[in-house]
Write a protein that holds these residues in place. Structure first.
Motif, mmCIF file in Angstrom:
data_model
loop_
_atom_site.group_PDB
_atom_site.id
_atom_site.type_symbol
_atom_site.label_atom_id
_atom_site.label_comp_id
_atom_site.label_asym_id
_atom_site.label_seq_id
_atom_site.Cartn_x
_atom_site.Cartn_y
_atom_site.Cartn_z
ATOM 1 N N VAL A 1 -24.065 -0.496 -23.842
ATOM 2 C CA VAL A 1 -23.254 -1.116 -24.898
ATOM 3 C C VAL A 1 -23.187 -0.197 -26.106
ATOM 4 O O VAL A 1 -22.111 0.000 -26.707
ATOM 5 C CB VAL A 1 -23.833 -2.491 -25.273
ATOM 6 N N THR A 2 -24.330 0.389 -26.479
ATOM 7 C CA THR A 2 -24.362 1.311 -27.614
ATOM 8 C C THR A 2 -23.459 2.508 -27.378
ATOM 9 O O THR A 2 -22.821 3.024 -28.311
ATOM 10 C CB THR A 2 -25.807 1.784 -27.865
ATOM 11 N N ALA A 3 -23.363 2.944 -26.128
ATOM 12 C CA ALA A 3 -22.508 4.077 -25.783
ATOM 13 C C ALA A 3 -21.031 3.688 -25.687
ATOM 14 O O ALA A 3 -20.181 4.548 -25.419
ATOM 15 C CB ALA A 3 -22.966 4.691 -24.467
ATOM 16 N N GLY A 4 -20.733 2.400 -25.893
ATOM 17 C CA GLY A 4 -19.343 1.949 -25.887
ATOM 18 C C GLY A 4 -18.810 1.535 -24.535
ATOM 19 O O GLY A 4 -17.599 1.351 -24.368
ATOM 20 N N ARG A 5 -19.695 1.359 -23.548
ATOM 21 C CA ARG A 5 -19.248 0.966 -22.218
ATOM 22 C C ARG A 5 -19.207 -0.559 -22.101
ATOM 23 O O ARG A 5 -20.089 -1.257 -22.602
ATOM 24 C CB ARG A 5 -20.164 1.553 -21.143
ATOM 25 N N ASP A 6 -18.191 -1.070 -21.428
ATOM 26 C CA ASP A 6 -18.103 -2.499 -21.147
ATOM 27 C C ASP A 6 -19.063 -2.854 -20.021
ATOM 28 O O ASP A 6 -19.378 -2.022 -19.161
ATOM 29 C CB ASP A 6 -16.680 -2.886 -20.747
ATOM 30 N N ILE A 7 -19.491 -4.106 -20.012
ATOM 31 C CA ILE A 7 -20.363 -4.608 -18.954
ATOM 32 C C ILE A 7 -19.550 -5.544 -18.068
ATOM 33 O O ILE A 7 -18.837 -6.421 -18.558
ATOM 34 C CB ILE A 7 -21.570 -5.367 -19.540
ATOM 35 N N PHE A 8 -19.660 -5.351 -16.761
ATOM 36 C CA PHE A 8 -18.903 -6.142 -15.796
ATOM 37 C C PHE A 8 -19.871 -6.909 -14.900
ATOM 38 O O PHE A 8 -20.784 -6.322 -14.317
ATOM 39 C CB PHE A 8 -18.029 -5.240 -14.925
ATOM 40 N N ASP A 9 -19.670 -8.213 -14.794
ATOM 41 C CA ASP A 9 -20.426 -9.049 -13.869
ATOM 42 C C ASP A 9 -19.510 -9.502 -12.750
ATOM 43 O O ASP A 9 -18.349 -9.873 -12.989
ATOM 44 C CB ASP A 9 -21.002 -10.267 -14.587
ATOM 45 N N LEU A 10 -20.019 -9.491 -11.524
ATOM 46 C CA LEU A 10 -19.292 -9.975 -10.357
ATOM 47 C C LEU A 10 -20.188 -10.983 -9.652
ATOM 48 O O LEU A 10 -21.345 -10.670 -9.332
ATOM 49 C CB LEU A 10 -18.947 -8.839 -9.407
ATOM 50 N N VAL A 11 -19.679 -12.181 -9.442
ATOM 51 C CA VAL A 11 -20.459 -13.253 -8.822
ATOM 52 C C VAL A 11 -19.683 -13.780 -7.621
ATOM 53 O O VAL A 11 -18.628 -14.414 -7.782
ATOM 54 C CB VAL A 11 -20.763 -14.389 -9.813
ATOM 55 N N PHE A 12 -20.197 -13.498 -6.444
ATOM 56 C CA PHE A 12 -19.581 -13.935 -5.199
ATOM 57 C C PHE A 12 -20.567 -14.822 -4.448
ATOM 58 O O PHE A 12 -21.779 -14.672 -4.552
ATOM 59 C CB PHE A 12 -19.189 -12.746 -4.332
ATOM 60 N N ARG A 13 -20.000 -15.746 -3.680
ATOM 61 C CA ARG A 13 -20.816 -16.736 -2.969
ATOM 62 C C ARG A 13 -20.479 -16.714 -1.472
ATOM 63 O O ARG A 13 -19.300 -16.582 -1.103
ATOM 64 C CB ARG A 13 -20.527 -18.129 -3.544
#
Length: 231
Positions: free
Chosen positions: A215-227
């Motif tokens: 986050v500090t480096a400016g990158r977005d965080i992506f979550d993927l939730v599959f069932r």
């Protein structure tokens, strides 16, 4: 086969040891016999989670637990489920064992080795309540994409080890990997997306130092939730 010999499997991780602090070295020596598991690619029978944890409870597989902060935090907040963390980085294994001991966590075990070999040979089909893959190596160079853990070649195996209704949760700060993983997960038979595209950040996933750096480096965080779809 190559010249009559089996082809070596492509590793999805960098084997590395790193420097052990005295505290983590002590934790490994004292706690590995009780809380540790060596992954055995020659195993012919799956693990018995009841014997491993001393009880029957839903099982969560943490692939790439790093220094162990997220695993220890989630296990402490979720005592009704057991957590099997897989890691190859020796200081991270020692650090997680130290936290397990300090917090008296009875629902954590730590496996050392290749998670794919564990899944192939020691995890029974439809036996996992969840698989967590948080910030796996993105292998950013195109020629290394074949080494990524979340890809078409590995997802049928991962999906098959989930119980019906079980969850595969990935998080990454590498946008291109996130897009490729979303496409691969969406194309995997037996998995369905819990969301329309990427998931909002789940409250139960702890914020780690690694994520803060992203986050500090400016990158977005992506979550993927599959069932795993119920029949």
């Amino acid at each position: 086969m190559l010249d009559g010999r089996p082809l070596a499997r492509i590793r999805t991780f960098h084997p590395r040891r790193g420097r052990l602090s005295d505290a983590n070295r002590d934790a490994l020596a004292r706690l590995w016999p009780r809380h540790g598991l060596d992954i055995d690619p020659a195993a012919t029978e799956p693990l018995d989670p009841g014997a491993l944890f001393g009880r029957q409870a839903p099982l969560v597989l943490e692939i790439g637990s790093g220094m162990g902060e997220a695993t220890a935090t989630m296990a402490a907040a979720d005592p009704g489920r057991d957590y099997l963390a897989v890691e190859v980085h020796t200081p991270g294994i020692g650090n997680l064992l130290r936290m397990v001991d300090a917090e008296n966590l009875t629902n954590v075990r730590v496996a050392c080795g290749d998670a794919l070999e564990l899944l192939r040979h020691q995890i029974a089909p439809a036996s996992l309540d969840a698989v967590h893959i948080y910030f796996p190596d993105p292998w950013p160079k195109a020629r290394h994409h074949k080494r990524r853990l979340v890809q078409n070649a590995h997802l049928p195996l991962l999906a098959s080890r989930l119980r019906h209704g079980g969850v595969l949760h990935m998080a990454t700060d590498w946008a291109e990997y996130a897009g490729a993983a979303l496409a691969a997960l969406s194309a995997t038979d037996g998995l369905r997306n819990d969301h329309d595209g990427f998931a909002p950040r789940p409250a139960h996933r702890p914020l780690t130092k690694f994520e803060r750096r992203g986050v500090t480096a400016g990158r977005d965080i992506f979550d993927l939730v599959f069932r795993r779809a119920c029949r």
